[in-house]
Design an enzyme around this catalytic site. Structure first.
Site, short mmCIF file in Angstrom:
data_model
loop_
_atom_site.label_atom_id
_atom_site.label_comp_id
_atom_site.label_asym_id
_atom_site.label_seq_id
_atom_site.Cartn_x
_atom_site.Cartn_y
_atom_site.Cartn_z
N SER A 103 0.86 -1.20 0.00
CA SER A 103 0.00 0.00 0.00
C SER A 103 0.89 1.24 0.00
O SER A 103 2.09 1.16 0.29
CB SER A 103 -0.85 -0.03 1.28
OG SER A 103 -1.43 1.22 1.53
N TYR B 34 -4.15 -0.77 9.80
CA TYR B 34 -3.86 -0.95 8.37
C TYR B 34 -2.42 -0.51 8.09
O TYR B 34 -1.66 -1.21 7.42
CB TYR B 34 -4.87 -0.15 7.54
CG TYR B 34 -4.80 -0.40 6.06
CD1 TYR B 34 -5.41 -1.51 5.50
CD2 TYR B 34 -4.13 0.48 5.21
CE1 TYR B 34 -5.35 -1.74 4.12
CE2 TYR B 34 -4.06 0.26 3.84
CZ TYR B 34 -4.68 -0.85 3.30
OH TYR B 34 -4.62 -1.08 1.95
P1 NAP Z 1 -11.78 -5.16 -1.94
O1 NAP Z 1 -12.53 -5.00 -3.22
O2 NAP Z 1 -12.48 -4.93 -0.65
O3 NAP Z 1 -11.09 -6.59 -1.95
C1 NAP Z 1 -10.58 -7.20 -0.80
C2 NAP Z 1 -10.62 -8.69 -1.02
O4 NAP Z 1 -10.13 -9.37 0.14
C3 NAP Z 1 -12.05 -9.17 -1.23
O5 NAP Z 1 -12.04 -10.22 -2.18
C4 NAP Z 1 -12.42 -9.68 0.14
O6 NAP Z 1 -13.47 -10.61 0.15
C5 NAP Z 1 -11.10 -10.34 0.52
N1 NAP Z 1 -11.08 -10.64 1.93
C6 NAP Z 1 -11.04 -9.76 2.97
N2 NAP Z 1 -11.10 -10.46 4.12
C7 NAP Z 1 -11.18 -11.77 3.81
C8 NAP Z 1 -11.28 -12.96 4.57
N3 NAP Z 1 -11.33 -12.96 5.90
N4 NAP Z 1 -11.36 -14.13 3.90
C9 NAP Z 1 -11.35 -14.17 2.55
N5 NAP Z 1 -11.26 -13.09 1.78
C10 NAP Z 1 -11.18 -11.89 2.41
O7 NAP Z 1 -10.57 -4.16 -1.93
P2 NAP Z 1 -9.27 -4.04 -2.85
O8 NAP Z 1 -8.98 -2.60 -2.92
O9 NAP Z 1 -9.39 -4.83 -4.10
O10 NAP Z 1 -8.18 -4.70 -1.89
C11 NAP Z 1 -7.29 -5.71 -2.29
C12 NAP Z 1 -5.94 -5.50 -1.63
O11 NAP Z 1 -5.39 -4.29 -2.12
C13 NAP Z 1 -6.02 -5.35 -0.11
O12 NAP Z 1 -4.91 -6.00 0.48
C14 NAP Z 1 -5.92 -3.85 0.09
O13 NAP Z 1 -5.40 -3.51 1.34
C15 NAP Z 1 -4.95 -3.51 -1.03
N6 NAP Z 1 -4.90 -2.10 -1.42
C16 NAP Z 1 -5.99 -1.49 -1.97
C17 NAP Z 1 -5.88 -0.14 -2.34
C18 NAP Z 1 -7.01 0.60 -2.98
O14 NAP Z 1 -6.86 1.82 -3.21
N7 NAP Z 1 -8.13 -0.02 -3.29
C19 NAP Z 1 -4.69 0.54 -2.16
C20 NAP Z 1 -3.61 -0.12 -1.58
C21 NAP Z 1 -3.73 -1.45 -1.22
P3 NAP Z 1 -15.00 -10.09 0.33
O15 NAP Z 1 -15.39 -9.49 -0.98
O16 NAP Z 1 -15.74 -11.33 0.69
O17 NAP Z 1 -14.98 -9.08 1.45
#
Ligand code: NAP
Length: 252
Positions: A144, A157
């Site tokens: 991140s 986080y």
């Molecule tokens: P997201 O759409 O909320 O995706 C998160 C994913 O993780 C979803 O598939 C979620 O499943 C899964 N997950 C969370 N807890 C879980 C659990 N206990 N068991 C199984 N699956 C679980 O958000 P995203 O932005 O794509 O995030 C993906 C990664 O990128 C994360 O590590 C996040 O910290 C990182 N990130 C995102 C951003 C951003 O700007 N979006 C920036 C930096 C880093 P559910 O759908 O069932 O909740």
């Protein structure tokens, strides 16, 4: 080395949190590069299955709740049984909790650190044990901007993603000699469920956009190229690197 060093044909990738957002974007990009994909999710990742299959690759769903390390070994063994290997691991699943540091609860701490850091480590361990026995592999952790910066109102986080940066380097140090590459991708501001609250807040949304040199939120597909590169033979000598894909946010 293959004539196209980015070609992933014949490889099997495990992608966690593959039902939506960045995980879906990366799973589809790896499939288009030739990999078969184990989609790890706690909800039916039907849409991602269809997208992987539309790319001409096999998709196998591993249902798992990544709030504890309990499913880690099963995720690897089920993938190997279904798809014949486990060459690439993308530790993408992650959560965020927002609250003032003065009011932050133990639950908001533990749940975020457990999923984002503890499970990431033990799933890497399970995959790493398989890769050591089977000629190597590639691990990509999703870091991140808060691997580099402090953030605000997201104590657990920031702690977890800063930890992901450290673990990426530690695992690279331990496993480089075993032909396992360990690197991270640090996404900037990407439009997903994780950032829905920020996108919906008119002031924060404007402030964020004004600070991104590219002038737009990233899309999950923007992460695909970096994931393919770090999974491929083109990156065999890249170790412990944290690759920002952020529209210039960190350069600002
Ligand atoms: P997201 O759409 O909320 O995706 C998160 C994913 O993780 C979803 O598939 C979620 O499943 C899964 N997950 C969370 N807890 C879980 C659990 N206990 N068991 C199984 N699956 C679980 O958000 P995203 O932005 O794509 O995030 C993906 C990664 O990128 C994360 O590590 C996040 O910290 C990182 N990130 C995102 C951003 C951003 O700007 N979006 C920036 C930096 C880093 P559910 O759908 O069932 O909740």
């Amino acid at each position: 080395m293959a004539s196209n060093p980015f070609d992933l044909t014949g490889k099997v990738a495990i992608v966690t949190g593959a039902n939506t957002g960045i995980g879906q974007g990366i799973a589809v990009a790896l499939a288009h590069a030739g990999a078969d994909i184990a989609l790890v999710a706690r909800r039916d990742p039907e849409e991602t299955v269809q997208m992987v299959e539309a790319a001409g690759r096999r998709a196998h769903v591993v249902m798992a709740d990544l709030s504890s390390i309990e499913p880690c070994e099963r995720i690897v063994s089920e993938t190997v049984a279904a798809l014949g290997g486990a060459d690439i691991l993308v530790n993408n699943a992650g959560i965020i909790r927002r609250n003032d540091a003065l009011d932050f609860t133990e639950d908001d701490w533990d749940s975020v650190v457990d999923t984002n850091l503890k499970v990431l480590f033990f799933l890497s361990q399970a995959a790493g044990r398989h890769m050591v026995e089977h000629g190597g592999g590639s691990i990509i952790n999703i870091a991140s901007m808060l691997t580099f910066q402090g953030g605000i109102r997201v104590a657990s986080y920031t702690a977890s993603k800063s930890g992901v940066g450290g673990l990426t380097k530690l695992l690279a140090n331990e496993w480089a000699s075993k032909d396992i590459t360990v690197n991270a991708i640090a996404p900037g501001y990407i439009a997903t469920n994780n950032t829905a609250q920020l996108q919906a807040d008119e002031d924060r949304n404007r402030q964020i956009l004004e600070r991104i040199p590219a002038g737009r939120w990233g899309a999950p597909s923007d992460l695909g190229g970096a994931a393919v590169f770090l999974s491929s033979d083109a990156a065999r000598y890249v170790q412990g690197h944290i690759l920002a894909v952020d529209g210039g946010w960190l350069a600002r």
